[in-house]
Design an enzyme around this catalytic site. Structure first.
Site, PDB file in Angstrom:
ATOM      1  CG  HIS A 173      11.664  -2.080  -1.838  1.00 37.03           C
ATOM      2  ND1 HIS A 173      12.531  -1.023  -1.743  1.00 37.03           N
ATOM      3  CD2 HIS A 173      11.266  -2.358  -0.570  1.00 37.03           C
ATOM      4  CE1 HIS A 173      12.674  -0.681  -0.465  1.00 37.03           C
ATOM      5  NE2 HIS A 173      11.915  -1.461   0.267  1.00 37.03           N
ATOM      6  CB  SER A 229      11.124   1.697  -6.577  1.00 39.86           C
ATOM      7  OG  SER A 229      11.749   0.914  -5.571  1.00 39.86           O
ATOM      8  CB  SER A 241      14.910  -1.411  -3.738  1.00 41.65           C
ATOM      9  OG  SER A 241      13.842  -0.527  -4.030  1.00 41.65           O
ATOM     10  CG  ASP A 257       8.081  -0.749   1.816  1.00 42.04           C
ATOM     11  OD1 ASP A 257       8.657  -0.249   2.803  1.00 42.04           O
ATOM     12  OD2 ASP A 257       8.342  -1.884   1.408  1.00 42.04           O
ATOM     13  CD  GLU A 300       5.337  -4.775   2.768  1.00 36.94           C
ATOM     14  OE1 GLU A 300       4.121  -4.781   2.524  1.00 36.94           O
ATOM     15  OE2 GLU A 300       6.041  -5.778   2.654  1.00 36.94           O
ATOM     16  CG  ASN A 351       5.882  -3.758  10.126  1.00 34.98           C
ATOM     17  OD1 ASN A 351       6.700  -4.365   9.438  1.00 34.98           O
ATOM     18  ND2 ASN A 351       6.089  -3.495  11.403  1.00 34.98           N
ATOM     19  CE  LYS A 410       6.411  -6.344   6.217  1.00 38.65           C
ATOM     20  NZ  LYS A 410       7.499  -5.528   6.807  1.00 38.65           N
ATOM     21  CG  ASP A 421       9.063  -8.733   5.170  1.00 44.14           C
ATOM     22  OD1 ASP A 421       8.396  -8.317   4.208  1.00 44.14           O
ATOM     23  OD2 ASP A 421      10.164  -8.250   5.476  1.00 44.14           O
ATOM     24  CG  ASN A 422       9.675  -6.952   9.622  1.00 44.73           C
ATOM     25  OD1 ASN A 422       8.991  -7.257   8.640  1.00 44.73           O
ATOM     26  ND2 ASN A 422       9.434  -5.858  10.322  1.00 44.73           N
ATOM     27  CB  CYS A 448      16.519  -9.502   7.935  1.00 44.11           C
ATOM     28  SG  CYS A 448      15.670  -7.988   7.495  1.00 44.11           S
ATOM     29  CG  HIS A 481      12.066   2.046   4.793  1.00 43.66           C
ATOM     30  ND1 HIS A 481      11.587   1.160   3.850  1.00 43.66           N
ATOM     31  CD2 HIS A 481      11.804   3.287   4.307  1.00 43.66           C
ATOM     32  CE1 HIS A 481      11.041   1.849   2.833  1.00 43.66           C
ATOM     33  NE2 HIS A 481      11.156   3.136   3.097  1.00 43.66           N
ATOM     34  CG  HIS A 513      12.977  -9.906   2.726  1.00 45.08           C
ATOM     35  ND1 HIS A 513      14.241  -9.726   3.205  1.00 45.08           N
ATOM     36  CD2 HIS A 513      12.166  -9.194   3.541  1.00 45.08           C
ATOM     37  CE1 HIS A 513      14.210  -8.945   4.262  1.00 45.08           C
ATOM     38  NE2 HIS A 513      12.959  -8.600   4.491  1.00 45.08           N
ATOM     39  CB  SER A 542       5.048  -9.198   3.199  1.00 44.93           C
ATOM     40  OG  SER A 542       6.033  -9.669   4.070  1.00 44.93           O
ATOM     41  CD  GLN A 565       0.874  -3.702   1.629  1.00 44.00           C
ATOM     42  OE1 GLN A 565      -0.279  -3.238   1.536  1.00 44.00           O
ATOM     43  NE2 GLN A 565       1.903  -2.935   1.953  1.00 44.00           N
TER      44      GLN A 565
END
Lengths: 391, 484
Positions: free
Chosen positions: B60, B83, B88, B145, B207, B232, B237, B241-242, B246, B352, B405, B413, B417
């Site tokens: 993204h 992307s 996104s 991703d 990701e 991930n 991460k 992140d998740n 969210c 996703h 995010h 995250s 990476q």
């Protein structure tokens, strides 16, 4: 209890209650003992009985007598007759100030005859239910002296009803039953100051909370807080734990008991034991037995069970220790200061139920902030002028 | 150290280069919120571990990704980017990346980037192809991703070996039809291209949960062309992140899309994995009553313990106000479910891919009308007049309707990476064509890099305490199977 302690220290120096007899009917706990001590150090004589047959901590009662010279008539688990007789004794001691949790002494002195009644300068009341009783007397034209509804002190109310009741009600239920609250459907009947505290803490414990209400404003607030709001009969069909907090009577009755699931737990957080219909639960059941201290299990004809806690009496005091000291600190400081206010000003006050004088309310909150080590701002003169100006 | 590239005019495509100045300002703000990435830049400034790396990124194209891209460049890499979703991209971020810190819109000196908000499916795959096809030497790393770039290389190679591409007309989805169409053309015009590109890739770092799933499938089938690092499943991460990403961005997306009061609404969250947990918390925090659906009894029990009701979709489809899918699976809410919903029910996806909501089926409902309210918000009106509101055409709504995010959690995250890219590029001979997870001490390093910014004071183990639990004073502190 740092706030009460600071009030007590001033009382000891200034003796504002010298020559005053206080007839009190309160829950006799360690926190109450601190209040009684403060009143006595302020120069008062205290005659105390229990506001509930199950709420007395016996050790505290004994210690009070020994250390302060207060007259204490209270025992854990006393009979209803004994509880009532003690109220009579306190009322006939001719107090100048009545100090109540449920308006028992205030009501009693009104019924005790003119001699007793005319000695009373004023009274304080600690609980919503008591304040309602006194307001009913006032509308009837029967209230003979001013009463300060200490439960309406904003400083105390926030802590006491919402946070104090929230924590201590669940504490009582857990101590009595040892259940895991997470994942249980907890039905809170009544979303007033007590109910919303109970709902909040039950949710915090991972319960799925359902709220029942009669007041559309309160029902809407509960919905906006993300609680499911259901009619009580619908809630009865899905709940695991039922907690009444309405100040009303018979909110859980035969119809509810017929549809509740096996093992449902019934607890009351309101002041009097009228919220859970005890006659109805006996008639719905074919038998009952005590399965744990303070847990009475009623067997329905089909073999399924309802578990009543603490005989339907307020569960936080009966099955736990009432509110934590920090909550009662504010509350009892309010009691002591309201008493002082009455001694000074009762003759100028109408025989009505009065709210807490706002300057005392703010003073209590300020003392609590001090105890917490929290500093806040004060308005500048400009800001004060701005608030009062309109041009 | 910095490569001053002058971008060939054809070697980037963004919506509007003049947005670069705004993008650059926001990149500056984001850098302050991304201590992990900034610290990695400092740490590796001298050694340039990515010198010689040619990284193709499909992720993204947001302000946060811009900071990742410029971190990779700071470590010495050459980079091309697209992307991984049609909605996104933040156009000012793409512009700033193309222009670069030293260029101007008239004289862009940044990185080749092919991305804009609101691509068609054809444009999306065109961008992916452009990012993968380099002038001169091809890419040697992929940063993916969702696995679209990886899939293009793998399927391209597969069809080139087979000598033919399956018939696009028979594709199972509109998107796959476009994808096959692209490969049909490329087989005709540039035979052997993908096999050559695939042969040059040293590895991919992936990701997201869905992309990782695709990689494990390929590894098991023995078809993985190069080693992969599953970013991930770094704890820093997926458990951040998740979950917390969210928790922040779901409600952000819903608010910006429809501005509906969430307090008092009944919201269904399909799935209670990391994303579902964050999503449920996001909605509950606003006063919604959340009902969870789940197929996994462990996740379902977790939801119950948190006080959520767990029911099947059919139990709540007629009464709920908001439906959010988070499963990483397909066909969660079908057109027939949507037909049963309340008038003005809001339906969105934060998984996703867009196959969680049956958008194709919805479009085929006899007599249905689609009314666009504003970008990424559509009202679908059934013949009986009842309407539902669908966000971002079923594509992930936190990125489609908001900006994804926030930077701080993306720093977690993206530091993973970056570390994964360095690892796979510099130690490539230690990796086989399997899927790997970063070792725990690097996971803990990423967490450490984010503590100071939040004013945390970490306690240190004493040597006797470390010995008592059998760890080193500097970590790692937990066994591999520890679940946090």
């Amino acid at each position: 209890m740092p706030v009460l302690r600071s009030v007590r220290d001033r009382f000891a120096r200034e003796q504002p209650l010298k020559g005053i007899r206080i007839g009190a009917c309160l829950h006799v706990t360690t926190e109450t003992a601190n209040l009684v001590q403060a009143l006595i150090e302020g120069g008062a004589e205290v005659v105390l009985c229990a506001a509930n047959p199950l709420s007395t901590q016996d050790g505290t009662a004994a210690a009070l007598v020994e250390r302060t010279g207060a007259t204490v008539l209270a025992a854990h688990g006393e009979s209803v007759e004994s509880y009532r007789a003690h109220i009579e004794v306190v009322s006939s001691s001719a107090p100048q100030i009545t100090m109540d949790d449920g308006a028992d002494i205030a009501a009693a002195v009104h019924l005790a005859g003119a001699e007793t009644l005319k000695r009373v300068l004023g009274g304080t009341e600690e609980t919503n239910t008591g304040a309602m009783r006194l307001r009913a007397m006032e509308s009837d034209g029967k209230l003979a002296f001013p009463v300060i509804a200490v439960n309406e002190a904003r400083a105390a109310d926030l802590f006491d009803t919402r946070y104090g009741t929230g924590q201590s009600t669940l504490d009582g239920i857990v101590r009595a039953t040892h259940i895991l609250l997470a994942g249980q459907v907890v039905v809170v009947i009544g979303f007033g100051r007590c109910g919303r505290g109970i709902a909040l803490r039950a949710r915090g414990a991972g319960a799925r909370v359902v709220v029942c209400e009669v007041d559309p404003l309160r029902g809407l607030e509960a919905a906006m807080e993300g609680y499911e709001v259901l009619p009580s009969l619908a809630a009865a069909a899905i709940g695991d734990v039922f907690i009444t907090a309405t100040g009303s009577s018979r909110v859980l009755t035969g119809h509810h008991f017929e549809v509740m699931g096996d093992g449902a737990i019934l607890a009351n957080a309101g002041h009097f034991d009228v919220e859970i219909d005890l006659d109805a639960i006996s008639s719905v059941a074919s038998s009952h037995r005590t399965v744990r201290p303070l847990v009475e299990q009623y067997l329905r004809p089909d073999g399924t069970r309802l578990n009543l806690l603490a005989e339907g009496r307020l569960v936080n005091l009966a099955a736990a220790e009432g509110h934590p000291a920090a909550v009662m600190d504010l509350f009892f400081a309010a009691q002591a200061l309201a008493t002082e206010h009455l001694v000074r000003h009762a003759s100028e006050m109408a025989p009505e139920v009065h709210g807490m004088p706002p300057e005392i309310d703010r003073h209590i909150a300020a003392l609590e902030l001090g105890a917490l080590g929290v500093e806040i701002d004060t308005l500048t003169d400009d800001q004060v002028a701005y608030r009062h100006g309109w041009e | 150290m910095t490569t001053t590239t002058v971008l060939a005019p054809s070697d980037y495509k963004v919506a509007d280069l003049s947005l670069a100045a705004f993008g650059r300002k926001e990149i500056g703000l984001a850098e302050h919120e991304m201590p992990g990435l900034m610290s990695v830049r400092e740490e590796y400034a001298a050694t340039q571990p990515l010198a010689g790396a040619r990284i193709m990124g499909s992720l993204h194209m947001t302000i946060q990704t811009a900071v990742l891209i410029e971190t990779l460049v700071a470590l010495g890499a050459d980079v091309r980017w697209c992307s991984c979703n049609i909605f996104s991209t933040q156009d000012h971020a793409a512009a700033a990346v193309a222009v670069g810190p030293n260029g101007t819109p008239e004289d862009p000196q940044g990185v080749p980037v092919f991305a804009w908000k609101g691509e068609t499916l054809e444009e999306y795959w065109w961008c992916t192809e452009r990012a993968l096809v380099w002038p001169g030497e091809g890419p040697n790393m992929i940063l993916d991703d969702g696995g679209d770039a990886t899939m293009l290389v793998h399927k391209g190679s597969e069809f080139e070996s087979a000598g033919a591409v399956p018939d696009p007309a028979k594709a199972e989805s509109e998107e796959f039809k476009v994808f096959l169409g692209l490969l049909e053309r490329s087989l005709a015009e540039h035979p052997g291209r993908w096999t050559q590109i695939g042969a040059g890739i040293l590895g991919v770092t992936e990701e997201t949960t869905t992309g990782v799933h695709r990689l494990y499938e390929m590894a098991q089938a023995g078809t993985l062309l190069f080693p992969a690092i599953n970013v991930n499943d770094s704890v820093t991460k997926s458990k951040f992140d998740n979950l917390y990403g969210c928790r922040h961005s779901l409600v952000d997306g819903i608010n910006r899309a429809v501005d509906v009061m969430l307090a008092g609404k009944v919201c269904v969250v399909a799935g209670y994995g990391d994303v579902g947990k964050g999503s449920a918390a996001s909605l509950r925090a606003q006063g919604a009553r959340v009902v969870v659906t789940e197929i996994d009894p462990i996740c379902a029990l977790q939801a119950l313990m948190e006080g959520y009701d767990v029911k099947r979709l059919e139990d709540v489809v007629e009464i709920a106000d908001v439906f959010i899918t988070t499963t990483g699976n397909k066909d969660i809410i079908m057109a027939s479910d949507m037909a049963k919903m309340k008038h003005q029910a809001i339906v969105g996806n934060i998984g996703h891919f867009d196959n969680e909501l049956d958008m194709a089926g919805l479009a085929k409902v006899d007599g249905i009308q689609r009314i666009n309210i504003k970008p990424q918000v559509d009202q679908w009106v059934f013949p009986d007049g009842k309407a539902i509101i669908v966000l971002s055409e079923g594509r992930l709504l936190n990125l489609g309707n908001a900006t994804g995010h926030p930077s701080f959690v993306m720093s977690n995250s993206f530091t993973n990476q970056t570390i994964a890219q360095v690892e796979l590029f510099t130690k490539n001979n230690e990796y086989e064509k399997q899927v790997y997870v970063l070792p725990k001490h690097l996971d803990e390093k990423v967490a450490r890099l984010h503590l100071d910014a939040l004013g945390a004071k970490l306690t240190e183990l004493r040597p006797d305490q470390a010995a008592y639990i059998g760890v080193a004073v500097e970590g790692p502190y937990k066994a591999d199977q520890y679940r946090y």
